[in-house]
Design an enzyme around this catalytic site. Structure first.
Site, short mmCIF file in Angstrom:
data_model
loop_
_atom_site.label_atom_id
_atom_site.label_comp_id
_atom_site.label_asym_id
_atom_site.label_seq_id
_atom_site.Cartn_x
_atom_site.Cartn_y
_atom_site.Cartn_z
N GLY A 179 0.81 -1.21 0.00
CA GLY A 179 0.00 0.00 0.00
C GLY A 179 0.85 1.26 0.00
O GLY A 179 0.55 2.22 -0.72
N ASN A 191 -8.40 3.86 8.64
CA ASN A 191 -7.84 2.71 9.33
C ASN A 191 -7.98 2.77 10.84
O ASN A 191 -7.86 1.76 11.51
CB ASN A 191 -6.37 2.52 8.94
CG ASN A 191 -5.58 3.80 8.96
OD1 ASN A 191 -5.94 4.78 8.29
ND2 ASN A 191 -4.52 3.83 9.74
N GLN A 229 -7.84 -0.30 3.44
CA GLN A 229 -8.71 -0.93 4.44
C GLN A 229 -9.93 -1.59 3.80
O GLN A 229 -10.48 -2.56 4.34
CB GLN A 229 -9.18 0.10 5.47
CG GLN A 229 -8.09 0.54 6.43
CD GLN A 229 -7.60 -0.58 7.33
OE1 GLN A 229 -8.37 -1.46 7.74
NE2 GLN A 229 -6.32 -0.58 7.64
N SER A 240 -3.66 -3.26 -0.71
CA SER A 240 -2.56 -4.03 -0.13
C SER A 240 -3.08 -5.41 0.28
O SER A 240 -4.13 -5.52 0.92
CB SER A 240 -2.02 -3.29 1.08
OG SER A 240 -1.01 -4.05 1.70
N ALA A 241 -2.33 -6.47 -0.05
CA ALA A 241 -2.82 -7.83 0.16
C ALA A 241 -2.96 -8.21 1.64
O ALA A 241 -3.88 -8.93 2.02
CB ALA A 241 -1.88 -8.82 -0.53
N HIS A 242 -2.04 -7.72 2.48
CA HIS A 242 -2.03 -8.23 3.86
C HIS A 242 -3.18 -7.73 4.72
O HIS A 242 -3.36 -8.18 5.84
CB HIS A 242 -0.66 -8.01 4.52
CG HIS A 242 -0.38 -6.61 5.00
ND1 HIS A 242 -0.54 -6.25 6.32
CD2 HIS A 242 0.08 -5.52 4.36
CE1 HIS A 242 -0.18 -4.98 6.45
NE2 HIS A 242 0.20 -4.52 5.28
N THR A 293 12.11 -7.21 -10.80
CA THR A 293 11.55 -8.54 -11.02
C THR A 293 10.31 -8.72 -10.15
O THR A 293 10.33 -8.40 -8.96
CB THR A 293 12.60 -9.62 -10.71
OG1 THR A 293 13.71 -9.42 -11.57
CG2 THR A 293 12.04 -11.03 -10.92
N CYS A 327 2.71 5.61 20.99
CA CYS A 327 3.76 5.42 21.99
C CYS A 327 4.86 4.49 21.52
O CYS A 327 6.03 4.66 21.84
CB CYS A 327 3.18 4.86 23.28
SG CYS A 327 2.41 6.11 24.28
C1 LIG Z 1 -1.96 -0.54 5.99
C2 LIG Z 1 -2.29 0.72 5.28
C3 LIG Z 1 -1.39 1.28 4.35
C4 LIG Z 1 -0.01 0.73 4.10
O1 LIG Z 1 -0.04 -0.48 3.41
P1 LIG Z 1 1.27 -1.42 3.45
O2 LIG Z 1 0.97 -2.51 2.47
O3 LIG Z 1 1.38 -1.92 4.86
O4 LIG Z 1 2.43 -0.57 3.04
C5 LIG Z 1 -1.78 2.41 3.66
N1 LIG Z 1 -3.00 2.98 3.88
C6 LIG Z 1 -3.89 2.47 4.75
C7 LIG Z 1 -5.21 3.11 4.91
C8 LIG Z 1 -3.56 1.33 5.48
O5 LIG Z 1 -4.44 0.83 6.35
#
Ligand SMILES: *Cc1c(COP(=O)(O)O)cnc(C)c1O
Length: 400
Positions: free
Chosen positions: A71, A151, A179, A199-201, A237, A325
């Site tokens: 992301g 988020n 999100q 973002s995949a995770h 790559t 923190c």
């Molecule tokens: C997690 C997040 C990102 C960053 O994505 P990554 O794949 O961890 O770099 C960017 N924007 C929002 C709103 C997110 O929640």
């Protein structure tokens, strides 16, 4: 000890099916997609399939999908790429005060490089007002970037309306939908989106892989230079295991979407209702209805979010707080402050984000444990009710 994960906005576990598929692409199918031989051709085909799976989730075309390392990189590519490509047209960008740092810090960088940025305020529910977007537009505006869903508090923005406004004015519209993608239905055509970050995770895919959707006909500059991968927009790559994992996660998300949303939002509402009933002096942060299915964020007056977090962790519950923190700063969340919360109230905030693996028992366990922790912390709190509620006194925690 029981361990419960209520931090799905930070990351999610990789789906078993996704992990198994990725393993294949780290061992047998290890080719480089740029190679002409059969090893290369085999994986090139899989990368193209993943692009198609992801495009289908967004109602995009596969040639509008560009893979990135996540992301953050996609946000950087969208903003810098669009800004530098359109420099001659104008130098003004509109975004919001509640964006992720991947957007805010990229905007800082662009401001140091000749662009001006307007940061839109939000209302008390973290919602951007369409009127404010309209007022901010000048004849120099080239880009509007508003996140799909926040988020921290889960508020879903009026993306379709903002997209329509941008389209009418001939201004490009980007949304950081990290999100939302995979967790909420998105149609880039219906929403008038020109560029979209994912973002995949955040939806049961692997870390370190994401994508930027770029509507056909929208031209942006590359940020990273090298080989001709991703039609020369993102050299390097391809992360093939990550890409096939992302594709599979997108396919699963699309199949599961309706059921998943119904189930998770029921759990969310049970948690919200239960906490409101059991704990006095708390405030729900975020929009009452326009919020992500798994998103719960409360301010607990007279306690610190960090203390709640540590005590919940001792009981096996993983959550997140609004202040940073962990990064060595006591400053409360920029999102909560933008919503008009005082520093004191913002410091007492706790984010619980639910996801696919959570059950009713998890919510019930939290409803037993959390009220007890809040009660205990409040009984020993040095923060008196009078100092706590005052706007004019400096915050007793961060001294702002
Ligand atoms: C997690 C997040 C990102 C960053 O994505 P990554 O794949 O961890 O770099 C960017 N924007 C929002 C709103 C997110 O929640």
């Amino acid at each position: 000890m029981k361990r419960i994960y209520f931090d799905h906005s930070a990351t999610t576990p990789v789906d078993n099916e996704v992990a198994a598929l990725m393993m294949e692409y780290m061992t047998e199918k290890f080719g480089n997609p740029s190679s002409i031989h059969s090893f290369g051709r085999e994986v090139k085909k899989s990368v193209d399939e993943a692009r198609q799976q992801l495009a289908s989730l967004l109602n995009a075309n596969s040639n509008e999908i560009f893979f990135t390392s996540g992301g953050t990189e996609a946000d950087n590519l969208a903003l810098k790429g669009l800004a530098f490509a359109n420099r001659k047209k104008g130098n003004h960008i509109i975004t919001t005060c509640i964006e992720h740092h991947a957007i805010l810090h990229t905007c800082d960088y662009l401001e140091k490089n000749g662009f001006t940025v307007t940061y839109l305020p939000v209302d008390e529910n973290a919602m951007v007002r369409l009127e404010d977007v309209k007022k901010a537009i000048t004849d120099k505006t080239i880009l509007i970037s508003v996140m799909f869903a926040n988020n921290e508090v889960g508020t879903i923005q009026p993306i379709k309306e903002i997209g329509q406004l941008a389209r009418e004015k001939g201004i490009y519209f980007h949304t950081d939908a990290v999100q939302a993608v995979g967790n909420y239905p998105i149609d880039v055509k219906e929403y008038n989106i020109d560029l979209l970050t994912l973002s995949a995770h955040k939806f049961h895919g692997p870390k370190g892989i994401g994508a930027l959707y770029i509507r056909r006909g929208v031209r942006i500059d590359a940020v990273q230079h090298g080989g001709g991968q991703e039609r020369s927009l993102r050299a390097g790559t391809e992360n093939v295991p990550g890409i096939v994992g992302l594709g599979k996660a997108a396919e699963i998300a699309q199949q599961d979407m309706t059921k998943k949303i119904a189930r998770i939002s029921t759990l969310r509402d049970k948690l919200i209702k239960g906490l409101m009933e059991k704990v006095p002096d708390i405030k729900l942060n975020g929009h009452p209805t326009q919020r992500m299915p798994g998103s719960v964020n409360f301010s607990f007056l007279y306690v610190e979010g960090e203390s709640l977090l540590l005590n919940l962790d001792l009981k096996g519950i993983a959550a997140s707080s609004g202040s940073a923190c962990t990064s060595g700063s006591l400053d409360p969340s920029h999102v909560l402050l933008a919503m008009g919360l005082t520093h004191e109230v913002a410091h007492g905030s706790l984010r619980l984000t639910l996801g696919r693996g959570n059950t009713e028992e998890d919510v019930e366990y939290c409803l037993t444990v959390l009220p007890e922790i809040v009660g205990r912390l409040r009984s020993m709190s040095p923060l008196s009710a009078s100092s706590k509620m005052s706007d004019s006194n400096p915050c007793s925690i961060c001294k702002h």
